[in-house]
Design a protein around this motif. Structure first.
Motif, PDB file in Angstrom:
ATOM      1  N   VAL A 194       7.617   5.204  -7.406  1.00 26.33           N
ATOM      2  CA  VAL A 194       8.133   3.944  -6.858  1.00 26.33           C
ATOM      3  C   VAL A 194       7.607   2.759  -7.670  1.00 26.33           C
ATOM      4  CG1 VAL A 194       7.893   2.393  -4.865  1.00 26.33           C
ATOM      5  CG2 VAL A 194       8.612   4.771  -4.524  1.00 26.33           C
ATOM      6  N   SER A 195       6.333   2.802  -8.047  1.00 27.70           N
ATOM      7  CA  SER A 195       5.771   1.703  -8.833  1.00 27.70           C
ATOM      8  C   SER A 195       6.437   1.611 -10.200  1.00 27.70           C
ATOM      9  CB  SER A 195       4.256   1.885  -9.004  1.00 27.70           C
ATOM     10  OG  SER A 195       3.604   1.661  -7.770  1.00 27.70           O
ATOM     11  N   ALA A 196       6.703   2.760 -10.813  1.00 23.30           N
ATOM     12  CA  ALA A 196       7.373   2.749 -12.117  1.00 23.30           C
ATOM     13  C   ALA A 196       8.778   2.161 -11.996  1.00 23.30           C
ATOM     14  CB  ALA A 196       7.430   4.168 -12.683  1.00 23.30           C
ATOM     15  N   ALA A 197       9.465   2.516 -10.912  1.00 22.00           N
ATOM     16  CA  ALA A 197      10.809   1.975 -10.701  1.00 22.00           C
ATOM     17  C   ALA A 197      10.754   0.465 -10.480  1.00 22.00           C
ATOM     18  CB  ALA A 197      11.463   2.668  -9.504  1.00 22.00           C
ATOM     19  N   ALA A 198       9.740   0.010  -9.759  1.00 19.57           N
ATOM     20  CA  ALA A 198       9.611  -1.423  -9.493  1.00 19.57           C
ATOM     21  C   ALA A 198       9.341  -2.182 -10.788  1.00 19.57           C
ATOM     22  CB  ALA A 198       8.481  -1.665  -8.493  1.00 19.57           C
ATOM     23  N   HIS A 199       8.510  -1.613 -11.647  1.00 17.02           N
ATOM     24  CA  HIS A 199       8.220  -2.232 -12.942  1.00 17.02           C
ATOM     25  C   HIS A 199       9.503  -2.362 -13.760  1.00 17.02           C
ATOM     26  CE1 HIS A 199       6.627  -2.550 -17.075  1.00 17.02           C
ATOM     27  NE2 HIS A 199       5.562  -3.105 -16.502  1.00 17.02           N
ATOM     28  N   GLU A 200      10.286  -1.296 -13.758  1.00 15.01           N
ATOM     29  CA  GLU A 200      11.542  -1.301 -14.519  1.00 15.01           C
ATOM     30  C   GLU A 200      12.539  -2.299 -13.909  1.00 15.01           C
ATOM     31  OE1 GLU A 200      12.153  -0.132 -17.298  1.00 15.01           O
ATOM     32  OE2 GLU A 200      14.306   0.194 -17.514  1.00 15.01           O
ATOM     33  N   LEU A 201      12.568  -2.388 -12.586  1.00 17.36           N
ATOM     34  CA  LEU A 201      13.432  -3.383 -11.924  1.00 17.36           C
ATOM     35  C   LEU A 201      13.060  -4.787 -12.386  1.00 17.36           C
ATOM     36  CD1 LEU A 201      13.579  -2.200  -8.187  1.00 17.36           C
ATOM     37  CD2 LEU A 201      15.531  -2.384  -9.760  1.00 17.36           C
ATOM     38  N   ARG A 226       0.838  -1.195   0.000  1.00 14.39           N
ATOM     39  CA  ARG A 226       0.000   0.000   0.000  1.00 14.39           C
ATOM     40  C   ARG A 226       0.871   1.242   0.000  1.00 14.39           C
ATOM     41  NH1 ARG A 226      -4.372  -0.364   4.704  1.00 14.39           N
ATOM     42  NH2 ARG A 226      -2.876  -1.916   5.458  1.00 14.39           N
ATOM     43  N   GLY A 227       0.380   2.295  -0.625  1.00 18.37           N
ATOM     44  CA  GLY A 227       1.032   3.581  -0.491  1.00 18.37           C
ATOM     45  C   GLY A 227       2.277   3.747  -1.335  1.00 18.37           C
ATOM     46  N   ALA A 228       2.478   2.837  -2.311  1.00 15.82           N
ATOM     47  CA  ALA A 228       3.605   3.046  -3.217  1.00 15.82           C
ATOM     48  C   ALA A 228       3.258   4.200  -4.166  1.00 15.82           C
ATOM     49  CB  ALA A 228       3.882   1.763  -4.001  1.00 15.82           C
ATOM     50  N   SER A 229       4.138   5.179  -4.264  1.00 12.95           N
ATOM     51  CA  SER A 229       3.894   6.320  -5.159  1.00 12.95           C
ATOM     52  C   SER A 229       4.017   5.862  -6.615  1.00 12.95           C
ATOM     53  CB  SER A 229       4.916   7.419  -4.885  1.00 12.95           C
ATOM     54  OG  SER A 229       6.198   6.979  -5.311  1.00 12.95           O
ATOM     55  N   HIS A 247      14.907   4.693  -3.952  1.00 13.34           N
ATOM     56  CA  HIS A 247      13.753   5.482  -3.497  1.00 13.34           C
ATOM     57  C   HIS A 247      13.322   5.106  -2.081  1.00 13.34           C
ATOM     58  CE1 HIS A 247      13.543   6.976  -7.492  1.00 13.34           C
ATOM     59  NE2 HIS A 247      13.075   5.880  -8.032  1.00 13.34           N
ATOM     60  N   CYS A 248      14.282   4.879  -1.196  1.00 13.22           N
ATOM     61  CA  CYS A 248      13.962   4.484   0.186  1.00 13.22           C
ATOM     62  C   CYS A 248      13.973   5.674   1.143  1.00 13.22           C
ATOM     63  CB  CYS A 248      14.944   3.420   0.674  1.00 13.22           C
ATOM     64  SG  CYS A 248      14.657   1.806  -0.094  1.00 13.22           S
ATOM     65  N   GLY A 249      14.482   6.808   0.702  1.00  8.99           N
ATOM     66  CA  GLY A 249      14.484   7.985   1.573  1.00  8.99           C
ATOM     67  C   GLY A 249      15.810   8.134   2.306  1.00  8.99           C
ATOM     68  N   LEU A 250      16.061   9.354   2.764  1.00  5.80           N
ATOM     69  CA  LEU A 250      17.347   9.671   3.387  1.00  5.80           C
ATOM     70  C   LEU A 250      17.490   9.024   4.756  1.00  5.80           C
ATOM     71  CD1 LEU A 250      17.663  13.466   2.485  1.00  5.80           C
ATOM     72  CD2 LEU A 250      18.920  11.510   1.509  1.00  5.80           C
TER      73      LEU A 250
END
Lengths: 164, 164, 164, 164
Positions: A19-26, A13-16, A127-130
């Motif tokens: 983030v979802s686009a990056a996961a698809h590309e991964l 839940r709550g994937a921006s 994209h995990c944050g600082l």
């Protein structure tokens, strides 16, 4: 001989959108490398996006599901492993992956990164944050890597796997 | 009626003298409250120190052990639960605890905090470091508390349990 | 020093009156021996009856629950261990018990007996039926005992524990 | 869409030549049906024989390993799932299989059959012995089938899967 398995862990839940686009590309790039993609298997967020990307590229997808049946599994998971373990299945996700790529952040993802480090695995953060980067690098300087893009994460994974 | 169980989670190896002393004091104060102490059960670091403190104060101690037999269990554990699950047992630690107090930091402890938050539990951090505090508060502002001393951690736990 | 833990395993649903009465008596006698009673923890069948018997005799009761919270736990369980593992928790039941007493029969109980034998434990069968007795003795002649009554089961357990 | 997964469960140690030959044939026929073979994954007994048979016929093999790393995995397992759960992994084996075929008998296999019945799965027994057949049919008349040969077991499985 057993296939190389790379895990992509991230929030359901709550994937921006980013983030979802990056996961698809991964997922896509992992499949193109000839690696098997492993996720938490659910039809939500990063799990669904990564599995979808891997299937588009003709890859094989494994999903380690928390529930006791296939309900809620992504249709892009070829091989659903039904654990019935709830969040205890997170440890299976990381033990079964040669490398863990975390994409996005949440409490479940944080648990998976921590369990991966406990198991001596390399972890790549995307994209995990600082705060996550600072914290997990404080736990392990040598085994936590930061990537800016999916392609960079897969390049790092390829180097680490080659070096093993 | 079931007893109130409070979990103390912390590193086995590499616990500093300060962290071990705080864990011992946590165990003692938890026992004095009449709560059952739950730890990871091993004869090492925070687990051993907390169990020892609880026994000194006449409390009851439960240990959720990762191995498949009692080897490596602390002698101060009254009720050893032998899981044979390795680190997957961390999820049992947090599900079985009404409140989780983390004392010191390591990859296993980080996994337990994250799993506790995933399960909707309150977590109190003691001697966990600034990076951990910043990261876990970024995951959950309302359910992560910072204590400076064992007594403060137990006071916070008592308030949270009273409020439930 | 850790307490001696004896497990009583049996069906939740479909326990006959005879089986429930035997489970209650097992719990009572186990508590009188000073042993901790361990069950599957639910408020049903053999688990509930044994826990109730143990509490009547002033004993301590541990319940290893399959769910992810305390719902469905017997009120006679002092220390509920929340596993969230479903039936995978059966292995914890047997690993944590010095001796396993099976009372009545069902698929879950059969799994627990088999896992106990796999783990090298002694198992005492009470009201398990002829087919179960024949089958489990075919798996292990030396480690499977048949009792006719609760008191006989506890006598056998006491001898086995003394001999260890 | 997820693949059909059929599990073959049987002893690691002490599998007779007849049982190992049957397991090899089961693996081969399962692969020829286009099903994914799931086993306990170890390089021993029925697990190794079934995986070897499936690979000879060009199939895909999944192994659900009890340990925390790939040591002891069969080289014929394509996708090793590393659980670190010991025998608690048996529940994953049966939950992940649409049908369970037991080949040969031992305490671990007995646990898997019982867990499969607990989970509402159909189980086909091959070379399991008369006591096992009598016992498991006493637990569930409708969901336990007896086969005399590997080919008969696969024929029964195909009918059951078609009927679902």
């Amino acid at each position: 001989m057993s296939r190389t398995i790379v895990g992509v862990m991230g929030p359901g839940r709550g994937a921006s959108r980013e983030v979802s686009a990056a996961a698809h590309e991964l997922g896509r790039l992992i499949a193109l490398q000839g690696w098997v993609l492993l996720t938490g298997g659910r039809d939500a967020g990063v799990m669904a996006a990564a599995s979808s990307g891997a299937k588009e590229a003709g890859g094989i997808t494994v999903g380690i599901l928390p529930g006791a049946d296939t309900r809620g599994a992504s249709a892009d998971v070829d091989i659903p492993i039904i654990t019935g373990l709830g969040q205890a299945r997170n440890n299976i996700n990381v033990l079964s992956s040669s490398i863990v790529i975390a994409c996005g952040m949440g409490a479940g993802t944080a648990a998976e990164i921590a369990l991966a480090l406990k198991a001596g695995k390399h972890v790549i953060l995307l994209h995990c944050g600082l705060e996550a980067a600072a914290f997990f690098q404080s736990l392990s300087q040598e085994r936590v890597f930061i990537a800016e893009q999916a392609s960079e994460a897969v390049t790092i994974a390829a180097k680490l796997l080659g070096a093993t």
